[in-house]
Scaffold this active site. Structure first.
Site, mmCIF file in Angstrom:
data_model
loop_
_atom_site.group_PDB
_atom_site.id
_atom_site.type_symbol
_atom_site.label_atom_id
_atom_site.label_comp_id
_atom_site.label_asym_id
_atom_site.label_seq_id
_atom_site.Cartn_x
_atom_site.Cartn_y
_atom_site.Cartn_z
ATOM 1 N N PRO A 94 0.772 -1.263 -0.009
ATOM 2 C CG PRO A 94 -0.755 -1.600 1.841
ATOM 3 C CD PRO A 94 0.556 -1.978 1.211
ATOM 4 C CG LEU A 95 2.156 5.393 -2.473
ATOM 5 C CD1 LEU A 95 3.259 5.663 -1.450
ATOM 6 C CD2 LEU A 95 2.426 5.488 -3.788
#
Length: 70
Positions: free
Chosen positions: A2-3
């Protein structure tokens, strides 16, 4: 991996930004079940003069508030 990207008006302390990064990381781990080490957080800071609210730069709103207190 996840970013999480966050845009803020500049001026917060390093401690405040570290707390935000930690909290967002915790939330991603809890919500997505991913390993903590896989979470990335990017904070982009924008000058108040480049952030518009209600048709005015945020910096102008701060100036108006300061002037009204004088």
């Amino acid at each position: 991996m996840p970013l999480i990207q966050v845009t803020l008006i500049e001026g917060r302390t390093i401690d405040a930004k570290a707390a935000l990064i930690g909290g967002l990381t915790d939330a991603a781990v809890t919500a997505l079940g991913v390993p903590r080490e896989s979470v990335r957080v990017i904070i982009q800071e924008v000058p108040a003069a480049h952030w518009g609210v209600g048709g005015l730069p945020k910096s102008a709103a701060k100036e108006q508030l300061r002037d009204s207190k004088s």
